[in-house]
Design a protein around this motif. Structure first.
Motif, PDB file in Angstrom:
ATOM      1  N   PRO A 117       0.775  -1.178  -0.178  1.00  0.00           N
ATOM      2  CA  PRO A 117       0.034  -0.167  -0.005  1.00  0.00           C
ATOM      3  C   PRO A 117       0.671   1.086  -0.176  1.00  0.00           C
ATOM      4  N   ALA A 118       0.165   2.335  -0.552  1.00  0.00           N
ATOM      5  CA  ALA A 118       1.009   3.697  -0.527  1.00  0.00           C
ATOM      6  C   ALA A 118       1.398   3.923   0.943  1.00  0.00           C
ATOM      7  N   LEU A 119       2.769   4.307   0.892  1.00  0.00           N
ATOM      8  CA  LEU A 119       3.185   4.448   2.323  1.00  0.00           C
ATOM      9  C   LEU A 119       4.258   5.674   2.103  1.00  0.00           C
ATOM     10  N   GLU A 120       4.478   6.791   3.147  1.00  0.00           N
ATOM     11  CA  GLU A 120       5.358   7.775   2.978  1.00  0.00           C
ATOM     12  C   GLU A 120       6.711   6.954   3.303  1.00  0.00           C
ATOM     13  N   GLY A 121       7.574   7.407   2.511  1.00  0.00           N
ATOM     14  CA  GLY A 121       9.164   6.921   2.469  1.00  0.00           C
ATOM     15  C   GLY A 121       9.230   5.458   2.442  1.00  0.00           C
ATOM     16  N   LEU A 122       8.515   4.891   1.485  1.00  0.00           N
ATOM     17  CA  LEU A 122       8.336   3.468   1.307  1.00  0.00           C
ATOM     18  C   LEU A 122       9.662   2.993   0.907  1.00  0.00           C
ATOM     19  N   ARG A 123      10.357   2.023   1.603  1.00  0.00           N
ATOM     20  CA  ARG A 123      11.554   1.251   1.460  1.00  0.00           C
ATOM     21  C   ARG A 123      11.573  -0.093   1.426  1.00  0.00           C
ATOM     22  N   ALA A 124      12.217  -0.899   0.576  1.00  0.00           N
ATOM     23  CA  ALA A 124      11.875  -2.265   0.691  1.00  0.00           C
ATOM     24  C   ALA A 124      13.302  -3.042   0.536  1.00  0.00           C
TER      25      ALA A 124
ATOM     26  N   LEU B 135       1.934  -2.039  13.290  1.00  0.00           N
ATOM     27  CA  LEU B 135       1.782  -0.522  13.061  1.00  0.00           C
ATOM     28  C   LEU B 135       2.054  -0.170  14.308  1.00  0.00           C
ATOM     29  N   ALA B 136       2.476   0.953  14.564  1.00  0.00           N
ATOM     30  CA  ALA B 136       2.835   1.525  15.924  1.00  0.00           C
ATOM     31  C   ALA B 136       2.906   3.088  15.747  1.00  0.00           C
TER      32      ALA B 136
ATOM     33  N   GLY C  77      16.172 -18.428   3.672  1.00  0.00           N
ATOM     34  CA  GLY C  77      15.397 -18.181   5.182  1.00  0.00           C
ATOM     35  C   GLY C  77      14.257 -17.952   5.071  1.00  0.00           C
ATOM     36  N   GLN C  78      13.734 -17.749   6.193  1.00  0.00           N
ATOM     37  CA  GLN C  78      12.227 -17.505   6.202  1.00  0.00           C
ATOM     38  C   GLN C  78      11.538 -16.307   5.939  1.00  0.00           C
ATOM     39  N   LEU C  79      12.525 -15.230   6.318  1.00  0.00           N
ATOM     40  CA  LEU C  79      12.128 -13.807   6.088  1.00  0.00           C
ATOM     41  C   LEU C  79      12.455 -13.497   4.395  1.00  0.00           C
ATOM     42  N   ARG C  80      11.390 -13.322   3.587  1.00  0.00           N
ATOM     43  CA  ARG C  80      11.948 -12.970   2.095  1.00  0.00           C
ATOM     44  C   ARG C  80      12.074 -11.645   1.664  1.00  0.00           C
ATOM     45  N   ALA C  81      11.032 -11.088   2.501  1.00  0.00           N
ATOM     46  CA  ALA C  81      10.865  -9.533   1.988  1.00  0.00           C
ATOM     47  C   ALA C  81      10.535  -8.559   3.153  1.00  0.00           C
ATOM     48  N   ARG C  82      10.812  -7.378   3.133  1.00  0.00           N
ATOM     49  CA  ARG C  82      10.547  -6.609   4.008  1.00  0.00           C
ATOM     50  C   ARG C  82      10.304  -5.089   3.418  1.00  0.00           C
ATOM     51  N   TRP C  83       8.994  -4.228   3.771  1.00  0.00           N
ATOM     52  CA  TRP C  83       8.836  -3.136   3.360  1.00  0.00           C
ATOM     53  C   TRP C  83       8.749  -2.234   4.775  1.00  0.00           C
ATOM     54  N   THR C  84       9.269  -1.121   4.578  1.00  0.00           N
ATOM     55  CA  THR C  84       8.970  -0.016   5.764  1.00  0.00           C
ATOM     56  C   THR C  84       8.461   1.440   5.462  1.00  0.00           C
ATOM     57  N   GLY C  85       7.830   2.135   6.298  1.00  0.00           N
ATOM     58  CA  GLY C  85       7.543   3.274   5.647  1.00  0.00           C
ATOM     59  C   GLY C  85       6.445   3.909   6.950  1.00  0.00           C
ATOM     60  N   ARG C  86       5.691   4.922   6.492  1.00  0.00           N
ATOM     61  CA  ARG C  86       4.935   5.611   7.339  1.00  0.00           C
ATOM     62  C   ARG C  86       3.543   5.453   6.865  1.00  0.00           C
ATOM     63  N   ARG C  87       2.486   5.465   7.670  1.00  0.00           N
ATOM     64  CA  ARG C  87       1.206   5.469   7.085  1.00  0.00           C
ATOM     65  C   ARG C  87       0.240   6.066   8.186  1.00  0.00           C
ATOM     66  N   GLU C  88      -0.422   7.328   7.563  1.00  0.00           N
ATOM     67  CA  GLU C  88      -1.248   8.147   8.621  1.00  0.00           C
ATOM     68  C   GLU C  88      -0.578   8.281   9.958  1.00  0.00           C
ATOM     69  N   GLY C  89       0.602   8.843   9.751  1.00  0.00           N
ATOM     70  CA  GLY C  89       1.119   9.333  11.279  1.00  0.00           C
ATOM     71  C   GLY C  89       1.698   7.874  12.086  1.00  0.00           C
ATOM     72  N   ARG C  90       1.546   6.692  11.593  1.00  0.00           N
ATOM     73  CA  ARG C  90       2.140   5.406  12.299  1.00  0.00           C
ATOM     74  C   ARG C  90       3.351   4.865  11.547  1.00  0.00           C
ATOM     75  N   ASP C  91       4.212   4.404  12.335  1.00  0.00           N
ATOM     76  CA  ASP C  91       5.306   3.467  11.547  1.00  0.00           C
ATOM     77  C   ASP C  91       4.751   2.192  11.146  1.00  0.00           C
ATOM     78  N   LEU C  92       5.040   1.667  10.112  1.00  0.00           N
ATOM     79  CA  LEU C  92       4.683   0.521   9.535  1.00  0.00           C
ATOM     80  C   LEU C  92       5.777  -0.205   8.799  1.00  0.00           C
ATOM     81  N   ALA C  93       5.801  -1.623   9.508  1.00  0.00           N
ATOM     82  CA  ALA C  93       6.775  -2.506   8.917  1.00  0.00           C
ATOM     83  C   ALA C  93       6.005  -3.761   8.414  1.00  0.00           C
ATOM     84  N   LEU C  94       6.318  -4.218   7.265  1.00  0.00           N
ATOM     85  CA  LEU C  94       5.526  -5.153   6.568  1.00  0.00           C
ATOM     86  C   LEU C  94       6.430  -6.285   6.188  1.00  0.00           C
ATOM     87  N   SER C  95       6.293  -7.636   6.688  1.00  0.00           N
ATOM     88  CA  SER C  95       7.301  -8.745   6.378  1.00  0.00           C
ATOM     89  C   SER C  95       6.617  -9.731   5.585  1.00  0.00           C
ATOM     90  N   LEU C  96       7.355 -10.217   4.896  1.00  0.00           N
ATOM     91  CA  LEU C  96       6.966 -11.479   4.244  1.00  0.00           C
ATOM     92  C   LEU C  96       7.721 -12.911   4.420  1.00  0.00           C
TER      93      LEU C  96
END
Length: 448
Positions: A35-42, A154-155, A48-67
């Protein structure tokens, strides 16, 4: 269980690059547009078990997405509900949670894996490894060799409506690109499963019958009749313990043998037990299957074991201890009169096992050398009826009925002994095991 890390510190990010295009994760055969995130980074992490990770901010919250990718065969992940159960178990372990971590969960239909179904779950606020509270959104599905888990943290925590919207965005951005499988099993798959597990000296050719929810593998001519009985059991179980029933889930396998001797040979070999022990059983559910022999299609053992099969493979609830698992099954395989007669006498005379001792019994079946299908005077038979009477009390009484679904989820996901069960009871009903016992006694003393 091999641990996998689903809780990751939001600040811990590897070397990253800016990205806005969809990302393809080749080894999971997935394409994902975050999804659209401020400062999206991938960052991609092959292997290994962790295959991808995205971070950014959404509506004033820190967001980390892990696959993550999890081994299907090793962990026996045959359905999205089973994957969700493993994720929930790991969240409890990693987060030090006593309670079930998720507030809401369910299934989605769509092109999410080898089967057209994904599981989802949301948590409003759970502690992270850094001590901060955060919200979680999880999607999961099945690939050919691995299950995939997509998790968002989300934090600070977000309200439920925001989590629901985020879940919809995640699902819209996810596409499975790999091979699919037939949820009704191909004949080749069915024969391979039969040949893999059947006794070597089995007589008679394989007959394959399919119903809406079951794959019947049998050397008997009664597979179709038995399949109808299994569907009747399915409907009773689902009406008693509701669960989502989306099309596209793999049919549950049933081994139906022509004779008891064939069944005993199968059970002894697959479970690694002696024939004498196997001969005490009329049927058993284990892993994804149910196995029995054709004798009396209306025997209550069938709905009892079908309940075990469904709790593990559709509800993802395989914990709680022997009393819980046997209680939910015995509730459906006994009559109201059987439960009432035993429980009224036990409550009046005090001839039951105190609850704190009862929930700690490792196996009701082996609690006194009794057989599962023997009622009456055996201690094990009494334990089965006590377990069923507890489920009846919680499902039917004014005290327990409203929160019964929460009871199933909380206690059914507990891994541990009487302390963990009591903690789950407190979360749901606000009472200790002795206090619950007193309510049970009063209920059955008054019951007519």
């Amino acid at each position: 269980m091999t641990p996998f890390l689903l809780l990751l510190a939001l600040a811990a990010t590897p070397a990253q690059e800016e990205t806005t295009a969809p990302t393809r994760i080749e080894d999971l055969a997935l394409e994902f547009s975050p999804p659209a995130l401020e400062g999206l980074r991938a960052a991609l992490r092959p292997g290994g078990q962790l295959r991808a990770r995205w971070t950014g901010r959404r509506e004033g919250r820190d967001l980390a997405l892990s696959l993550f990718g999890l081994p299907r065969r090793e962990w026996r992940l045959g359905d999205p509900a089973v994957v969700l159960a493993r994720v929930a178990e790991q969240q409890r372990f990693e987060g030090g949670l006593g309670r079930h971590p998720f507030d809401r969960s369910g299934l989605l239909a769509g092109p999410f894996g080898t089967l057209p179904v994904a599981g989802w779950a949301e948590a409003g606020a759970v502690p992270g490894p850094d001590g901060r509270a955060r919200s979680l959104v999880v999607l999961c599905g099945l690939g050919r060799d691995e299950a995939w888990v997509l998790q968002v943290e989300l934090a600070p925590p977000a309200p439920a409506e925001d989590l629901g919207e985020l879940r919809r965005l995640l699902a819209a951005g996810l596409r499975y690109l790999g091979e699919t499988e037939d949820p009704r099993w191909t004949d080749e798959e069915a024969r391979a499963r039969w040949e893999r597990d059947r006794p070597e000296d089995l007589q008679g050719r394989l007959r394959i019958e399919r119903t809406d929810h079951y794959l019947i593998l049998t050397n008997s001519s009664s597979g179709r009749t038995f399949g109808r009985k299994m569907e009747e059991a399915w409907e009773r179980i689902r009406s008693t313990y509701p669960f989502p029933d989306l099309p596209g889930r793999k049919l549950l396998p049933v081994f139906l043998f022509r004779t008891k001797e064939e069944y005993v040979s199968f059970y002894a070999a697959i479970a690694g037990i002696d024939r004498e022990q196997a001969a005490r059983s009329k049927g058993h559910a284990w892993r994804d299957y149910y196995a029995t022999f054709y004798d009396a299609p209306g025997d209550p053992v069938h709905i009892h074991e079908a309940t075990h099969q469904i709790f593990r493979n559709r509800l993802g609830l395989s914990g709680g201890g022997s009393w819980f698992q046997e209680g939910v099954a015995e509730y459906l395989s006994t009559t109201a009169n059987e439960r009432r007669a035993w429980a009224r006498r036990a409550a009046r005379d005090g001839t039951y096992t105190p609850f704190r001792d009862f929930v700690g019994i490792p196996s009701l079946l082996r609690s006194a050398g009794g057989e599962r299908n023997v009622r009456g005077g055996s201690v094990a038979g009494g334990h089965y009826l006590q377990a069923a009477s507890i489920i009846a009390f919680l499902r039917e009484s004014d005290f327990g009925a409203e929160r019964f679904p929460d009871f199933l989820r909380e206690v059914g996901s507990v891994r541990g002994g009487e302390d963990e069960v009591e903690a789950a009871i407190r979360r749901v009903y606000g009472c200790s095991l002795p206090e619950l016992e007193r309510e049970w006694v009063e209920f059955w003393r008054r019951r007519r």
